[in-house]
Scaffold this active site. Structure first.
Site, short mmCIF file in Angstrom:
data_model
loop_
_atom_site.label_atom_id
_atom_site.label_comp_id
_atom_site.label_asym_id
_atom_site.label_seq_id
_atom_site.Cartn_x
_atom_site.Cartn_y
_atom_site.Cartn_z
N ARG A 1 0.87 -1.19 0.00
CA ARG A 1 0.00 0.00 0.00
C ARG A 1 0.90 1.23 0.00
O ARG A 1 1.50 1.57 1.02
CB ARG A 1 -0.92 -0.01 1.22
CG ARG A 1 -2.05 1.02 1.17
CD ARG A 1 -2.84 1.03 2.46
NE ARG A 1 -3.49 -0.24 2.70
CZ ARG A 1 -4.70 -0.58 2.24
NH1 ARG A 1 -5.37 0.27 1.51
NH2 ARG A 1 -5.22 -1.76 2.54
N GLU B 1 -6.48 -7.98 -2.67
CA GLU B 1 -6.88 -7.48 -3.99
C GLU B 1 -5.68 -7.18 -4.87
O GLU B 1 -4.76 -6.47 -4.47
CB GLU B 1 -7.72 -6.21 -3.83
CG GLU B 1 -8.13 -5.58 -5.15
CD GLU B 1 -8.62 -4.15 -5.01
OE1 GLU B 1 -8.53 -3.40 -6.00
OE2 GLU B 1 -9.07 -3.78 -3.90
N SER C 1 -9.29 -5.22 -10.11
CA SER C 1 -10.69 -4.89 -9.86
C SER C 1 -11.30 -4.45 -11.17
O SER C 1 -10.65 -3.76 -11.96
CB SER C 1 -10.77 -3.77 -8.82
OG SER C 1 -12.11 -3.45 -8.52
#
Length: 425
Positions: free
Chosen positions: A276, A348, A351
């Site tokens: 992140r 994830e 997407s």
């Protein structure tokens, strides 16, 4: 934005969508009220203007007291027209502002709930049993240091937390991923695009990123420009204010760009490594289609994402994202989550969202079919978000000595290299 006619005809559907999103349902009634004022004030303005024009034709023909009376009435009418015009503009502005705050209509098949209420649709690949193989897996940062591939310490020194350098084979691995992703997209018929990283406010707002996502957006106040969080933004705005001929659809673009995100709500989350971060590179798929084709296109985008993750030999699952986790522009969203061994869970990687007509209405992008002109549908899908994909590759393909096996699809882009080897101490 949604269609105002749909709001008037079926407000309960819009209320249900807002409720599923966890958003303010009262916004629907406020918008209905503002729209009614907009329409009634418009009618009032048109009536007064017609009366004013009719009166204007009578005045030259009148004389004496009659003319004086008509002139007096004309003065009052002028004031009334001006007031009605102001009322109409105010109601139109309020309607537009409220409409911009309303999220897209949630697809009826979307699971209702928050972040943890998704539904798992598919699971692919085999999760490695490292204990059976006789060693404990290292996390991506440890592997990145062993390989001389990732340097977060100097990233923090130069730019602050959540920044990093990709070095040596890390930089080469990014370039290999980008080239392989673009090659797959091109083979599937996408037009490769290198997109701007800075966009005007109307581009950012038009794609729906200045609502609930605004806290994660970087704004350059002196220039009134925004750093994009995804090339979805410039790709969506690429045809802003255009009317496209129906025989050009579908239009499919694969954009490569840097992406910038504040990660304002992620304090304490994923602070180790490069999962992140504030800046990363990404290959994004984007489609313009007729509205009736959007659900089929959504499935196609998902299949291309699955093809990509399968080619990287990663274990992953596909989830149907729950309603409150969709984001303002998506009617439905599927995530592909790769298994991250040292976290012991799926995370994830890609997407894909069906935004139906939501973005095209905000950006004034329409399609012409014969004499009919109407909004089209837009969809987006991550093909490769580089840092997270590197995390998954390093952790899932590591070997006991700290080396990492290279998936076959990437080898041609790494000079035929089959293994990433530890650097000499």
């Amino acid at each position: 934005m949604i269609d105002l006619r749909l709001l008037r005809e079926d407000p309960d559907r819009v209320r249900a969508s807002q409720r599923a999103r966890g958003e303010d349902v009262a916004l629907v009634d406020a918008l209905l009220s503002a729209d009614e004022r907009r329409r009634s004030s418009g009618v009032r303005f048109d009536e007064l203007r017609a009366e004013q024009k009719a009166l204007g034709k009578l005045i030259p023909k009148a004389a004496g007291d009659e003319k004086a009376e008509l002139l007096k009435k004309a003065g009052q009418l002028a004031a009334d027209v001006k007031a009605a015009d102001a009322d109409r503009d105010a109601a139109a502005t309020e309607t537009q502002e409220l409409l911009q705050r309303l999220g897209n209509l949630v697809h009826p098949d979307v699971p209702v709930g928050g972040e943890e209420d998704f539904v798992t649709l598919e699971t692919h690949g085999t999760i490695r049993d490292f204990a059976a193989e006789g060693f404990e897996p290292k996390d991506h940062l440890a592997l990145g240091q062993i390989l001389g591939a990732i340097d977060v310490e100097r990233g923090a020194k130069v730019s602050g937390s959540r920044f990093y350098f990709l070095t040596g084979v890390g930089a080469l691995l990014e370039l290999a991923l980008v080239n392989a992703a673009i090659a797959q997209a091109t083979a599937a018929g996408f037009t490769p695009m290198l997109t701007p990283a800075l966009v005007r406010p109307q581009s950012m707002a038009g794609t729906g990123f200045l609502g609930q996502a605004a806290q994660d957006v970087y704004h350059l106040a002196d220039d009134d420009l925004y750093l994009v969080g995804t090339s979805e933004v410039p790709l969506a705005a690429y045809h802003m204010d255009e009317i496209l001929d129906a025989d050009r659809l579908p239009l499919r673009y694969a954009g490569f760009s840097p992406c910038f995100r504040r990660e304002a709500g992620s304090h304490g989350k994923d602070t180790r490594g490069i999962f992140r971060v504030h800046q990363f590179d990404k290959v994004e798929m984007f489609s313009y289609v007729a509205p009736e084709d959007s659900q089929a296109e959504h499935q196609r985008l998902l299949e291309w994402e699955k093809q990509w993750l399968t080619s990287l030999e990663l274990p992953y699952r596909v989830i149907d994202v729950a309603s409150a986790d969709l984001g303002a522009s998506a009617s439905r969203k599927f995530d592909c989550e790769a298994w991250i061994p040292t976290q012991g869970k799926y995370r994830e990687l890609t997407s894909t969202s069906d935004c139906t007509e939501f973005q095209s209405r905000r950006l004034s992008i329409r399609v012409r079919e014969g004499k009919q002109v109407r909004p089209l549908a837009t969809l987006n899908g991550t093909l490769c978000a580089v840092p997270r994909t590197i995390v998954a590759i390093l952790e899932n393909h590591q070997q006991a000595d700290g080396s990492v096996r290279v998936p076959e699809v990437l080898r041609p882009y790494l000079g035929g290299r089959e293994v990433l080897e530890p650097v000499a101490k």
